[in-house]
Design a protein around this motif. Structure first.
Motif, PDB file in Angstrom:
ATOM      1  N   LEU A 348       0.830  -1.198   0.000  1.00  6.49           N
ATOM      2  CA  LEU A 348       0.000   0.000   0.000  1.00  6.49           C
ATOM      3  C   LEU A 348       0.863   1.247   0.000  1.00  6.49           C
ATOM      4  O   LEU A 348       0.626   2.186  -0.767  1.00  6.49           O
ATOM      5  CB  LEU A 348      -0.925   0.001   1.222  1.00  6.49           C
ATOM      6  CG  LEU A 348      -1.809   1.234   1.392  1.00  6.49           C
ATOM      7  CD1 LEU A 348      -2.759   1.372   0.204  1.00  6.49           C
ATOM      8  CD2 LEU A 348      -2.593   1.176   2.699  1.00  6.49           C
ATOM      9  N   PHE A 349       1.905   1.242   0.831  1.00  2.00           N
ATOM     10  CA  PHE A 349       2.800   2.392   0.876  1.00  2.00           C
ATOM     11  C   PHE A 349       3.545   2.541  -0.443  1.00  2.00           C
ATOM     12  O   PHE A 349       3.699   3.645  -0.967  1.00  2.00           O
ATOM     13  CB  PHE A 349       3.794   2.255   2.020  1.00  2.00           C
ATOM     14  CG  PHE A 349       4.730   3.430   2.134  1.00  2.00           C
ATOM     15  CD1 PHE A 349       4.390   4.531   2.898  1.00  2.00           C
ATOM     16  CD2 PHE A 349       5.934   3.442   1.465  1.00  2.00           C
ATOM     17  CE1 PHE A 349       5.235   5.622   2.993  1.00  2.00           C
ATOM     18  CE2 PHE A 349       6.793   4.516   1.545  1.00  2.00           C
ATOM     19  CZ  PHE A 349       6.441   5.609   2.319  1.00  2.00           C
ATOM     20  N   VAL A 350       4.023   1.430  -0.984  1.00  2.00           N
ATOM     21  CA  VAL A 350       4.762   1.465  -2.247  1.00  2.00           C
ATOM     22  C   VAL A 350       3.872   2.024  -3.351  1.00  2.00           C
ATOM     23  O   VAL A 350       4.305   2.845  -4.163  1.00  2.00           O
ATOM     24  CB  VAL A 350       5.277   0.063  -2.623  1.00  2.00           C
ATOM     25  CG1 VAL A 350       5.944   0.090  -3.982  1.00  2.00           C
ATOM     26  CG2 VAL A 350       6.236  -0.448  -1.568  1.00  2.00           C
ATOM     27  N   LYS A 351       2.622   1.577  -3.369  1.00  2.00           N
ATOM     28  CA  LYS A 351       1.698   2.058  -4.393  1.00  2.00           C
ATOM     29  C   LYS A 351       1.511   3.561  -4.290  1.00  2.00           C
ATOM     30  O   LYS A 351       1.557   4.275  -5.296  1.00  2.00           O
ATOM     31  CB  LYS A 351       0.360   1.340  -4.254  1.00  2.00           C
ATOM     32  CG  LYS A 351      -0.647   1.695  -5.338  1.00  2.00           C
ATOM     33  CD  LYS A 351      -1.930   0.883  -5.181  1.00  2.00           C
ATOM     34  CE  LYS A 351      -2.938   1.260  -6.273  1.00  2.00           C
ATOM     35  NZ  LYS A 351      -4.201   0.498  -6.137  1.00  2.00           N
ATOM     36  N   SER A 352       1.322   4.072  -3.071  1.00  2.00           N
ATOM     37  CA  SER A 352       1.142   5.509  -2.901  1.00  2.00           C
ATOM     38  C   SER A 352       2.415   6.269  -3.244  1.00  2.00           C
ATOM     39  O   SER A 352       2.367   7.369  -3.799  1.00  2.00           O
ATOM     40  CB  SER A 352       0.711   5.823  -1.466  1.00  2.00           C
ATOM     41  OG  SER A 352       1.715   5.449  -0.550  1.00  2.00           O
ATOM     42  N   LEU A 353       3.568   5.661  -2.931  1.00  2.00           N
ATOM     43  CA  LEU A 353       4.848   6.296  -3.262  1.00  2.00           C
ATOM     44  C   LEU A 353       5.022   6.401  -4.764  1.00  2.00           C
ATOM     45  O   LEU A 353       5.436   7.437  -5.294  1.00  2.00           O
ATOM     46  CB  LEU A 353       5.990   5.497  -2.639  1.00  2.00           C
ATOM     47  CG  LEU A 353       7.414   6.001  -2.908  1.00  2.00           C
ATOM     48  CD1 LEU A 353       7.598   7.397  -2.337  1.00  2.00           C
ATOM     49  CD2 LEU A 353       8.435   5.048  -2.311  1.00  2.00           C
ATOM     50  N   VAL A 354       4.709   5.311  -5.489  1.00  2.00           N
ATOM     51  CA  VAL A 354       4.846   5.313  -6.942  1.00  2.00           C
ATOM     52  C   VAL A 354       3.875   6.311  -7.560  1.00  2.00           C
ATOM     53  O   VAL A 354       4.238   7.085  -8.447  1.00  2.00           O
ATOM     54  CB  VAL A 354       4.603   3.901  -7.507  1.00  2.00           C
ATOM     55  CG1 VAL A 354       4.552   3.937  -9.035  1.00  2.00           C
ATOM     56  CG2 VAL A 354       5.700   2.956  -7.046  1.00  2.00           C
ATOM     57  N   ARG A 355       2.631   6.315  -7.078  1.00  2.00           N
ATOM     58  CA  ARG A 355       1.642   7.244  -7.610  1.00  2.00           C
ATOM     59  C   ARG A 355       2.066   8.686  -7.359  1.00  2.00           C
ATOM     60  O   ARG A 355       1.924   9.559  -8.211  1.00  2.00           O
ATOM     61  CB  ARG A 355       0.284   6.999  -6.955  1.00  2.00           C
ATOM     62  CG  ARG A 355      -0.357   5.660  -7.279  1.00  2.00           C
ATOM     63  CD  ARG A 355      -0.635   5.498  -8.753  1.00  2.00           C
ATOM     64  NE  ARG A 355      -1.440   4.311  -9.007  1.00  2.00           N
ATOM     65  CZ  ARG A 355      -1.535   3.714 -10.183  1.00  2.00           C
ATOM     66  NH1 ARG A 355      -0.842   4.176 -11.209  1.00  2.00           N
ATOM     67  NH2 ARG A 355      -2.299   2.650 -10.343  1.00  2.00           N
ATOM     68  N   GLY A 356       2.612   8.933  -6.166  1.00  2.00           N
ATOM     69  CA  GLY A 356       3.007  10.289  -5.823  1.00  2.00           C
ATOM     70  C   GLY A 356       4.196  10.775  -6.611  1.00  2.00           C
ATOM     71  O   GLY A 356       4.372  11.981  -6.793  1.00  2.00           O
ATOM     72  N   SER A 357       5.014   9.834  -7.093  1.00  2.00           N
ATOM     73  CA  SER A 357       6.219  10.232  -7.815  1.00  2.00           C
ATOM     74  C   SER A 357       6.026  10.260  -9.324  1.00  2.00           C
ATOM     75  O   SER A 357       6.935  10.637 -10.060  1.00  2.00           O
ATOM     76  CB  SER A 357       7.364   9.274  -7.482  1.00  2.00           C
ATOM     77  OG  SER A 357       7.067   7.979  -7.964  1.00  2.00           O
ATOM     78  N   ALA A 358       4.861   9.852  -9.793  1.00  2.00           N
ATOM     79  CA  ALA A 358       4.620   9.822 -11.235  1.00  2.00           C
ATOM     80  C   ALA A 358       4.732  11.218 -11.827  1.00  2.00           C
ATOM     81  O   ALA A 358       4.105  12.164 -11.380  1.00  2.00           O
ATOM     82  CB  ALA A 358       3.234   9.249 -11.512  1.00  2.00           C
TER      83      ALA A 358
END
Length: 369
Positions: A348-358
């Motif tokens: 969940l954290f990784v997903k939010s991190l990836v989305r936030g860095s897009a």
């Protein structure tokens, strides 16, 4: 008659079938079983009751014990770093009840965080390396990869409805590119069918081939993962000689610089005999090449043929390492006895991190947390 054989064969000799006219309930059928013995290990001294009564009983006991050991589940024996430690008992925090009812959904929803996850192993089930911690079967010449695997894998995953997929594989040193093109084809096929899916590739070191690393990094994946597995001192004991601490660091470093904003991840097993200072140094080395995510989990011995567990690290110590890791700069540390690099690893954290860095630059990514 004696035979000297490396692995004595077992010969089963059935008794002749009796004539039907003589067959009755009082005439049982006998089966004779004989084994060829290694004559080099037999004491062929002549037996004498007068002078050797003690020899007759002790030699027979030794022979029976030797025979029983050969029939054990691991006839090859244990190596210098393997075998069970009878003094080290598995603690209660590692004993998990089998899932029942709604708990069967756990592996799909990430343990309650709402992110449906799955892990797929590509490139077959036979590894060309022989790391001492791993029980995956090995082969010098595994079967060639299935050319339809990337497409078939993508179709299957798209039908499952998962949000986060981890693609991993055995080592394939027999393939010139180490399987990097196969990885890339699978990622592209998945992104084509389901563009929003998060894809993490947990790869081998590709023998240090940085071009192969670039092939995977530029395939459209979201997270590049490669495990250093243990601290520097234990590398040659834990991993295959073709792997190496510096080689793994070079792979992770190249993945980071090959594509702007690439999220990198690594994992370390605890309980193999590492010291606190050695673990701190390994974590510092990973941060020096800007690895974003670290997972720490307890090493569990698959069979007595793999490395012996030296310590069962407590949940409290794992909590300490999580706090320490995030304090020195990791964006996220998943740390716990049952944490694995592709399970309970903070998807969940990784997903939010990836989305936030897009769409952001690396400098902006550095200021997110």
């Amino acid at each position: 008659m004696f035979q000297s054989l490396t692995k004595p064969p077992s010969i089963s000799v059935p008794s002749p079938k009796p004539f039907k006219s003589h067959q009755c309930c009082c005439c049982p059928t006998y089966r004779i079983r004989s084994e060829a013995l290694d004559s080099s290990k037999l004491d062929l001294r002549p037996f004498s009751n007068k002078n050797n009564d003690s020899w007759s009983s002790s030699s027979a006991a030794e022979l029976l014990e030797s025979s029983a050991m050969k029939k054990g589940p691991y006839p090859g024996g244990m190596g210098p770093y393997t075998g069970r430690d009878p003094n080290l008992k598995k603690p209660g925090w590692l004993r998990q009840r089998a899932p029942q009812g709604e708990r069967f959904q756990e592996c799909w929803n990430g343990g309650g965080d709402g992110v449906a996850t799955a892990t797929i192993m590509l490139l077959g089930d036979a590894c060309t390396r022989g790391c001492r911690f791993c029980a995956v079967k090995t082969s010098k010449n595994p079967a060639p990869p299935d050319p339809m695997e990337p497409e078939n894998t993508a179709k299957a995953i798209a039908s499952w409805g998962v949000d986060y997929i981890v693609l991993t594989s055995v080592d394939r040193d027999d393939i010139p590119d180490g399987g990097s093109v196969h990885f890339a084809q699978t990622v592209k096929a998945m992104k084509k069918l389901k563009p929003d899916i998060m894809v993490e590739c947990l790869t081998s070191d590709f023998r240090g081939d940085l071009e192969a690393v670039s092939t995977v990094v530029c395939s459209g994946l979201d997270v590049f993962a490669h495990n250093i597995e243990t601290v520097k001192r234990l590398q040659r004991i834990v991993r295959d000689p073709r792997a190496g601490y510096d080689q793994s660091l070079s792979v992770l470093k190249h993945a980071k610089v090959s594509k702007e904003g690439m999220i990198t991840k690594s994992s370390i097993m605890l309980g193999l005999g590492e010291s606190d200072d050695e673990l701190k140094q390994a974590m510092a080395d990973l941060r020096a090449i800007d690895v974003d995510i670290l997972t720490l989990g307890q090493y569990l011995q698959p069979t007595p043929l793999q490395l012996t567990v030296k310590e069962y690290v407590t949940p409290e110590k794992f909590a300490y390492w999580k706090e320490y890791g995030e304090a020195i700069g990791f964006r996220y540390v998943a740390s716990g006895p049952l944490v694995r690099s592709s399970y309970r690893a903070g998807e969940l954290f990784v997903k939010s991190l990836v989305r936030g860095s897009a769409g952001r630059t690396s400098s902006v990514l550095g200021g997110l947390l």
